[in-house]
Design a protein around this motif. Sequence first.
Motif, PDB file in Angstrom:
ATOM      1  N   SER A   1       0.872  -1.309  -0.046  1.00  0.00           N
ATOM      2  CA  SER A   1       0.132   0.076  -0.147  1.00  0.00           C
ATOM      3  C   SER A   1       0.728   1.099  -0.042  1.00  0.00           C
ATOM      4  N   ILE A   2       2.114   0.860   0.129  1.00  0.00           N
ATOM      5  CA  ILE A   2       3.156   2.047  -0.004  1.00  0.00           C
ATOM      6  C   ILE A   2       3.481   2.313  -1.321  1.00  0.00           C
ATOM      7  N   VAL A   3       2.961   3.585  -1.974  1.00  0.00           N
ATOM      8  CA  VAL A   3       3.290   3.758  -3.231  1.00  0.00           C
ATOM      9  C   VAL A   3       3.781   5.316  -3.720  1.00  0.00           C
ATOM     10  N   GLY A   4       4.264   5.962  -2.659  1.00  0.00           N
ATOM     11  CA  GLY A   4       4.795   7.118  -2.920  1.00  0.00           C
ATOM     12  C   GLY A   4       5.696   7.681  -1.781  1.00  0.00           C
ATOM     13  N   SER A   5       6.134   9.006  -2.024  1.00  0.00           N
ATOM     14  CA  SER A   5       7.073   9.498  -1.115  1.00  0.00           C
ATOM     15  C   SER A   5       6.888  11.088  -1.256  1.00  0.00           C
ATOM     16  N   VAL A   6       7.275  11.819   0.015  1.00  0.00           N
ATOM     17  CA  VAL A   6       7.195  13.106   0.064  1.00  0.00           C
ATOM     18  C   VAL A   6       8.290  13.781  -0.621  1.00  0.00           C
ATOM     19  N   ASP A   7       9.430  13.169  -0.640  1.00  0.00           N
ATOM     20  CA  ASP A   7      10.751  13.993  -1.198  1.00  0.00           C
ATOM     21  C   ASP A   7      11.786  12.986  -1.655  1.00  0.00           C
ATOM     22  N   ARG A   8      11.480  11.868  -2.243  1.00  0.00           N
ATOM     23  CA  ARG A   8      12.672  10.855  -2.274  1.00  0.00           C
ATOM     24  C   ARG A   8      12.128  10.026  -3.708  1.00  0.00           C
ATOM     25  N   THR A   9      11.200  10.773  -4.422  1.00  0.00           N
ATOM     26  CA  THR A   9      10.719  10.131  -5.832  1.00  0.00           C
ATOM     27  C   THR A   9      11.939   9.519  -6.700  1.00  0.00           C
ATOM     28  N   ARG A  10      13.182  10.125  -6.739  1.00  0.00           N
ATOM     29  CA  ARG A  10      14.078   9.638  -7.672  1.00  0.00           C
ATOM     30  C   ARG A  10      14.824   8.816  -7.029  1.00  0.00           C
ATOM     31  N   ASP A  11      14.971   8.397  -5.921  1.00  0.00           N
ATOM     32  CA  ASP A  11      15.949   7.463  -5.452  1.00  0.00           C
ATOM     33  C   ASP A  11      15.370   6.112  -5.349  1.00  0.00           C
ATOM     34  N   PHE A  12      14.235   5.765  -5.603  1.00  0.00           N
ATOM     35  CA  PHE A  12      13.506   4.510  -5.376  1.00  0.00           C
ATOM     36  C   PHE A  12      12.448   4.751  -6.515  1.00  0.00           C
ATOM     37  N   ASP A  13      11.984   3.304  -7.046  1.00  0.00           N
ATOM     38  CA  ASP A  13      10.955   3.135  -7.899  1.00  0.00           C
ATOM     39  C   ASP A  13       9.488   2.888  -7.507  1.00  0.00           C
ATOM     40  N   ARG A  14       8.813   2.656  -8.325  1.00  0.00           N
ATOM     41  CA  ARG A  14       7.475   2.478  -7.657  1.00  0.00           C
ATOM     42  C   ARG A  14       7.285   1.243  -6.482  1.00  0.00           C
ATOM     43  N   ARG A  15       8.078   0.289  -6.633  1.00  0.00           N
ATOM     44  CA  ARG A  15       8.528  -0.778  -5.781  1.00  0.00           C
ATOM     45  C   ARG A  15       9.422  -0.864  -4.644  1.00  0.00           C
ATOM     46  N   PHE A  16       9.961   0.427  -4.642  1.00  0.00           N
ATOM     47  CA  PHE A  16      10.859   1.104  -3.759  1.00  0.00           C
ATOM     48  C   PHE A  16      12.396   0.163  -4.005  1.00  0.00           C
ATOM     49  N   ARG A  17      12.579  -0.059  -5.168  1.00  0.00           N
ATOM     50  CA  ARG A  17      13.954  -0.607  -5.591  1.00  0.00           C
ATOM     51  C   ARG A  17      14.972   0.330  -5.919  1.00  0.00           C
ATOM     52  N   PRO A  18      16.134   0.579  -5.209  1.00  0.00           N
ATOM     53  CA  PRO A  18      16.932   1.531  -5.625  1.00  0.00           C
ATOM     54  C   PRO A  18      17.251   1.893  -7.086  1.00  0.00           C
ATOM     55  N   THR A  19      17.126   3.134  -7.640  1.00  0.00           N
ATOM     56  CA  THR A  19      17.305   3.474  -9.111  1.00  0.00           C
ATOM     57  C   THR A  19      18.595   3.918  -9.401  1.00  0.00           C
ATOM     58  N   SER A  20      19.726   3.732  -8.431  1.00  0.00           N
ATOM     59  CA  SER A  20      21.125   3.919  -8.531  1.00  0.00           C
ATOM     60  C   SER A  20      21.797   3.459  -7.357  1.00  0.00           C
ATOM     61  N   ALA A  21      23.108   3.598  -7.545  1.00  0.00           N
ATOM     62  CA  ALA A  21      24.275   3.051  -6.441  1.00  0.00           C
ATOM     63  C   ALA A  21      24.318   4.022  -5.253  1.00  0.00           C
ATOM     64  N   ARG A  22      23.600   5.126  -5.457  1.00  0.00           N
ATOM     65  CA  ARG A  22      23.732   6.303  -4.478  1.00  0.00           C
ATOM     66  C   ARG A  22      23.444   5.988  -3.074  1.00  0.00           C
ATOM     67  N   VAL A  23      22.323   5.129  -2.843  1.00  0.00           N
ATOM     68  CA  VAL A  23      21.727   4.951  -1.555  1.00  0.00           C
ATOM     69  C   VAL A  23      22.461   3.390  -1.149  1.00  0.00           C
ATOM     70  N   ARG A  24      23.583   2.977  -1.725  1.00  0.00           N
ATOM     71  CA  ARG A  24      23.812   1.636  -1.598  1.00  0.00           C
ATOM     72  C   ARG A  24      24.401   1.559  -0.044  1.00  0.00           C
ATOM     73  N   GLU A  25      25.278   2.581   0.435  1.00  0.00           N
ATOM     74  CA  GLU A  25      26.120   2.114   1.968  1.00  0.00           C
ATOM     75  C   GLU A  25      24.824   2.242   2.799  1.00  0.00           C
ATOM     76  N   ARG A  26      24.014   3.152   2.806  1.00  0.00           N
ATOM     77  CA  ARG A  26      23.018   3.207   3.867  1.00  0.00           C
ATOM     78  C   ARG A  26      22.069   2.031   3.858  1.00  0.00           C
ATOM     79  N   TRP A  27      21.697   1.678   2.659  1.00  0.00           N
ATOM     80  CA  TRP A  27      20.766   0.628   2.470  1.00  0.00           C
ATOM     81  C   TRP A  27      21.224  -0.927   2.930  1.00  0.00           C
TER      82      TRP A  27
END
Length: 279
Positions: free
Chosen positions: A69-95
């Motif tokens: 049921s979680i389909v969106g974001s307040v301010d991080r729409t570029r970092d993850f896709d609709r299913r919250f998969r990372p769209t780049s390696a930028r978030v890798r360390e914290r992830w």
Amino acid sequence: MPRDTGFPQADAENDFLRARRGQVLSRLAAWLRREPDDVNIMLPFDEVVGSLGMVSERRLGLQVVRLDSIVGSVDRTRDFDRRFRPTSARVRERWQRLALAQRRGESVPPIDVYRVGDLHFVKDGHHRVSVAHALGLETIDAYVTEVVTRLDAHGIRYRGDLIVKDYRRLFLERVPLPGEARAAVLLGDAWDYAKLGEHVEAWGFRLMQDDGAFIDRATVARRWYTEEYVPVVRMLRQADLLGKRTETEAYLWVAGERYRLIRTHRWDDDVLNALRDRR
């Protein structure tokens, strides 16, 4: 739960790589199927609420929320896709750090979300949601703030659906229909709401001319629905003029064709026969 090799650090790294691979393959599949560009894009909270019309909000506290049921974001729409998969390696360390904590059974704080209808939008905790998806979980703890809107969120799947919602909201501000009528008047094309709004306002102007008195928008909307829309839709159904259109789409089409062909605002058998020949 993904396969556990017994080496949490390596498993967390593999979790991230698998999520990234899934995101890339999903984009490729969407491109090959020629799906809309926004099919894998996360819904932006501000655009959704803006399209539906903000009314109020209230804190509901800690709840268990389904991940699907979680389909969106307040301010991080570029970092993850609709299913919250990372769209780049930028978030890798914290992830990977969060994935490692999850695999070790460490406590992870609840996320913070807004609820709009049955949909949830992440305010804080995007990485936690992404990791939970990757680990095959179905629910997550969340602090929920419920947002009440003028229109319901039903039917919103992709970002493009917001355009229709936005035009419908504007239409209902111009033509404030009551409950049953509000639910009955539905169009699939966003621009048709603008055309219908112009049509109803013109109908209301002619009504005021006939009555010789000012009539407020709510009364015009109610009378248009009961005196014009419902009888005409009934006639169109009896004359088999609905076709594959919705009732409102059929009404808008024949109303425009009626005036273009016959230059009249009346409804009778001659009008219906002329319109039937134009199908």
